[in-house]
Every structure is written in structure tokens, then in C-alpha cells.
Design a protein around this motif. Structure first.
Motif, short mmCIF file in Angstrom:
data_model
loop_
_atom_site.label_atom_id
_atom_site.label_comp_id
_atom_site.label_asym_id
_atom_site.label_seq_id
_atom_site.Cartn_x
_atom_site.Cartn_y
_atom_site.Cartn_z
N ASP A 1 -3.97 -9.84 1.66
CA ASP A 1 -3.27 -10.97 2.27
C ASP A 1 -3.96 -12.32 2.04
OD1 ASP A 1 -1.31 -9.32 3.15
OD2 ASP A 1 -1.88 -9.35 5.27
N TRP B 1 4.33 -9.18 -3.86
CA TRP B 1 3.66 -9.52 -2.60
C TRP B 1 2.91 -8.36 -1.97
CZ3 TRP B 1 2.69 -14.19 -0.56
CH2 TRP B 1 3.34 -15.28 -1.15
N SER B 2 2.99 -7.17 -2.56
CA SER B 2 2.30 -6.02 -1.95
C SER B 2 1.10 -5.52 -2.74
CB SER B 2 3.29 -4.86 -1.76
OG SER B 2 3.70 -4.33 -3.01
N ASP B 3 0.92 -6.01 -3.97
CA ASP B 3 -0.16 -5.48 -4.80
C ASP B 3 -1.54 -6.05 -4.47
OD1 ASP B 3 1.48 -3.76 -6.18
OD2 ASP B 3 0.92 -4.49 -8.17
N TYR B 4 -1.57 -7.17 -3.74
CA TYR B 4 -2.86 -7.83 -3.49
C TYR B 4 -3.09 -8.00 -2.00
CZ TYR B 4 -3.01 -8.88 -8.46
OH TYR B 4 -3.04 -8.77 -9.83
N ARG C 1 5.09 -11.72 2.81
CA ARG C 1 4.10 -10.64 2.81
C ARG C 1 4.64 -9.35 3.41
NH1 ARG C 1 -0.40 -12.46 0.64
NH2 ARG C 1 -1.18 -14.57 1.05
N GLN C 2 5.78 -9.41 4.07
CA GLN C 2 6.40 -8.19 4.59
C GLN C 2 7.20 -7.45 3.53
OE1 GLN C 2 8.42 -8.82 8.45
NE2 GLN C 2 7.39 -10.81 8.54
N ARG C 3 7.42 -8.08 2.38
CA ARG C 3 8.16 -7.43 1.30
C ARG C 3 7.33 -6.29 0.70
NH1 ARG C 3 10.16 -12.92 -1.96
NH2 ARG C 3 11.61 -13.67 -0.35
N ILE C 4 8.00 -5.22 0.29
CA ILE C 4 7.28 -4.11 -0.32
C ILE C 4 7.34 -4.16 -1.85
CG2 ILE C 4 7.63 -2.63 1.68
CD1 ILE C 4 9.73 -1.09 0.01
N ARG D 1 6.44 -5.41 -5.66
CA ARG D 1 5.09 -5.47 -6.22
C ARG D 1 4.44 -6.85 -6.09
NH1 ARG D 1 4.49 -3.50 -12.12
NH2 ARG D 1 2.32 -3.91 -11.54
#
Length: 378
Positions: free
Chosen positions: A23, A18-21, A11-14, A16
């Protein structure tokens, strides 16, 4: 087993996926794997950091990438071509744009097999060409329908996604022969997106379209899907001498946006060590592919699933659930993000695409959550 980082770490990745939705959502949509990348790729990117090697990429002829891909293709698929036939580019879709512009004109008809990866259909439309959709029935192409559509619509190009996304099917040798014969009869260029070729499972060997129709096929490939490096921006376009002139006439700027980091990563991927990592990766994907059958049978038997011949994308037939867009329901009720079936074309209604390139535990959680949501809604 290749490591899948903990969810909190991912979830620390930027990127798409893991960051589009939020937590509370588990993402299983875009074609990024959750696995750690190959050690050789990590090592060469680490070296680039140490050296501050973030400048403009070198001239394509001095990268070593054409030679590396030619050697890789010969070893993996027995496909042999001159490295001089290879051009570099940042991604597959930019190659689609270039080939469309070089060989077709505004309003020309382009034959596609649907359901289809949405970016391919979108590229055709944005180029001002007409997508002619020939539907695949249970993942199989209908050569007679292809020929009828080509004649009826005056098709000027065949765009293949081979192996196919989202069905995960590789086209059979007789289908490839039929496509080559159709292209010969109607004087068509074949544009073959083969980015999932390295992800073929045992018993389903990949056959490059260019081995069947060598003088009519432009091939696009990249290490992005098999080596989990789409963000590093490096892909290849293999152009036979007979088709070289129209592409050479395009602006040189069409081929120069690839990155120095992408070059490093591609060379590490297309190596003996990279192949060893890929073999381990495929063993894990094969286990997940089979496990998914068991999980669906246990938690949601209404969903049908045909194990793909290649790739880590499962095309889930959810029509028995009665939803036009099952992914929308799964996101809202299960807090799981899949790719929307209707986005792949009209024939994707009632389907959803699931990325199973993750840990067995995360995969099980995804299907358990989907099963509970379906049970609660019935």
C-alpha cells in the motif's frame, strides 16, 4: 473531467495494477487506466448483475460484436470490411497464438520491432518460433534493416504492434507502404496488433495496416485498453477471405473463451455513447501527456520523454541516470511501480514505462517522488 477514484478506493480493487504491490507503492505500470469506466459499460454490467447473466457466452454470430466493430472501424478509421471476417476471442495474445499456429511452423522466424511489449515476444518464443528483433531508433522503424533481417533469417511473418508499445508511435503511411511491399516480395503474412488504435491523439490518425495490405494482414483489436475493460475478456480478429482457411482449420475451441460480460461491454464501448466517453477520456489523457513534460522538466530533467502519438504509456529514457533498470530503482527508492525497460528487450536497458492514465494529482505525486529519489541518490 472523468473521475479518478481516491487512492484508498482503488486499493480495494483486486485487479493486478492495484493489488500487486504494498500500500505504500503508487502503481503506474500495467496498462489499466485509473479512471471510472464509461457509463454505458457500468450500466450493462449492472443489468447483467440484476439478471444473473453470467452464463456461457452466445455463439459469436449472434453476439452483434462483429457488426458493431465493423461499424466502429468504418466510423473511426474509414476501414471497411465484412463482419463475416471477424472472429471473437478472449484477448489479443490468444489471437497471436492462433495466427502463429495457423501460418507458421516450429522454428520459423518472426520479425518484431523492439523494444516491444513483452507478452508479444513471449508468445513467439512459447510457440517455438524465433523472434527476429529489429531495433527502433528513437521510436522510428528502419525499413532497410527490416528487409535485411527478413532476407537473412528467412522470416515467415511480420508481427506489428501498431500503434507501438512502448514507444507510443503510430507507423507513418510510408512505413506501412514499405512493410506491405516487403510482405508482398517475400510472401509474408502481417499480424497487426492494433489494440491502442483508439487512443490516437490529434494529428496522429490511425491507419489500419489492413487498409494498406488487405489480403496479407490479420488484425487484432479489443476495447480493453481504450475502455479499461481488459478483465472482461473480449477481443476481435479480423481475417481477410484470402487468409481465412488456415485459421478456420484450427480447433473451434481456440475462439470460444470470450465472456458474456465482455460482449455486453464491447457493444456499449463501440457505440455513439461510448465514443462520446472516449473523446472525453482522450482530452484528459492529452492534458496528462503534456503535463508530464512539465513535471519531468521541473523534478527530473535528466529523464527524456517523447510524447506518444497514441496511448497513455510514456517510454522514459533514463539512461542519463546510469541505471540498467530504472524501474527497479524507482520502486525501491521512490515507492513508485513502473514497468521495467529491460523486460521489453535488450534495447530497453536504461528505460522505464510509465502509465499516465490517472488523475493530475497522482501523476504529479509520482514524478515528485521520482525526482526526490534521483536527487537523493546523486
Amino acid at each position: 473531467m472523468i473521475r479518478t477514484p481516491p487512492i484508498g478506493e482503488m486499493r480495494q480493487r483486486i485487479g493486478r495494477k492495484w493489488s500487486d504491490y504494498p500500500d505504500d507503492v503508487i502503481p503506474a505500470w500495467v496498462a489499466d487506466m485509473d479512471f471510472d469506466v464509461a457509463p454505458g459499460i457500468s450500466a450493462t454490467i449492472g443489468e447483467a448483475i440484476m439478471l444473473g447473466d453470467f452464463g456461457y457466452g452466445p455463439v459469436a454470430a449472434r453476439t452483434g460484436v462483429p457488426e458493431a466493430f465493423a461499424a466502429w472501424a468504418a466510423r473511426r478509421w474509414n476501414w471497411r470490411f465484412d463482419p463475416e471476417d471477424v472472429k471473437l476471442m478472449p484477448e489479443i495474445i490468444s489471437g497471436v497464438d492462433n495466427v502463429l499456429d495457423a501460418f507458421t511452423r516450429s522454428g520459423d522466424a518472426i520479425l518484431l520491432h523492439t523494444p516491444l511489449y513483452p507478452s508479444l515476444t513471449k508468445a513467439v518464443r512459447l510457440a517455438g518460433r524465433r523472434p527476429i528483433e529489429v531495433e527502433m531508433a528513437d521510436g522510428e522503424i528502419d525499413v532497410a534493416k527490416m528487409a535485411e533481417a527478413a532476407a537473412r533469417e528467412g522470416v515467415r511473418m511480420i508481427l506489428l504492434c501498431h500503434p507501438h508499445n512502448p514507444w507510443g508511435r503510430r507507423f507513418r503511411p510510408d512505413h506501412l507502404e514499405a512493410i506491405a511491399a516487403l510482405a508482398e516480395r517475400r510472401d509474408l503474412v502481417i499480424l497487426s496488433d492494433e489494440v491502442h488504435a483508439d487512443l490516437s491523439y490529434e494529428g496522429h490518425p490511425h491507419i489500419p495496416m489492413a487498409m494498406i495490405a488487405p489480403e496479407r494482414t490479420v488484425t487484432l483489436n479489443a476495447p480493453s485498453k481504450a475502455f479499461n475493460m481488459a478483465g472482461l475478456r473480449l477481443a476481435v480478429c479480423v481475417i481477410p477471405p484470402a487468409l481465412r482457411a488456415p485459421l478456420a482449420a484450427l480447433s473451434p475451441n481456440r475462439w470460444t473463451a470470450f465472456s458474456a460480460l465482455g460482449i455486453r461491454a464491447a457493444l456499449a464501448a463501440w457505440s455513439v455513447e461510448g465514443e462520446e466517453w472516449l473523446n472525453a477520456c482522450m482530452a484528459q489523457l492529452a492534458a496528462n501527456r503534456s503535463r508530464l513534460v512539465e513535471l519531468l522538466a521541473e523534478h527530473c530533467p535528466e529523464i527524456r520523454y517523447h510524447e506518444p502519438d497514441a496511448g497513455y504509456l510514456a517510454w522514459l529514457d533514463c539512461r542519463a541516470l546510469g541505471f540498467e533498470d530504472p524501474a527497479e530503482f524507482f520502486l525501491k527508492e521512490a515507492r513508485v511501480a513502473l514497468s521495467s525497460g529491460p523486460s521489453f528487450g535488450a534495447s530497453g536497458a536504461g528505460f522505464a514505462r510509465l502509465n499516465f492514465a490517472t488523475s493530475p494529482e497522482i501523476l504529479a505525486t509520482i514524478i515528485e517522488k521520482i525526482g526526490k529519489a534521483v536527487t537523493a541518490s546523486s
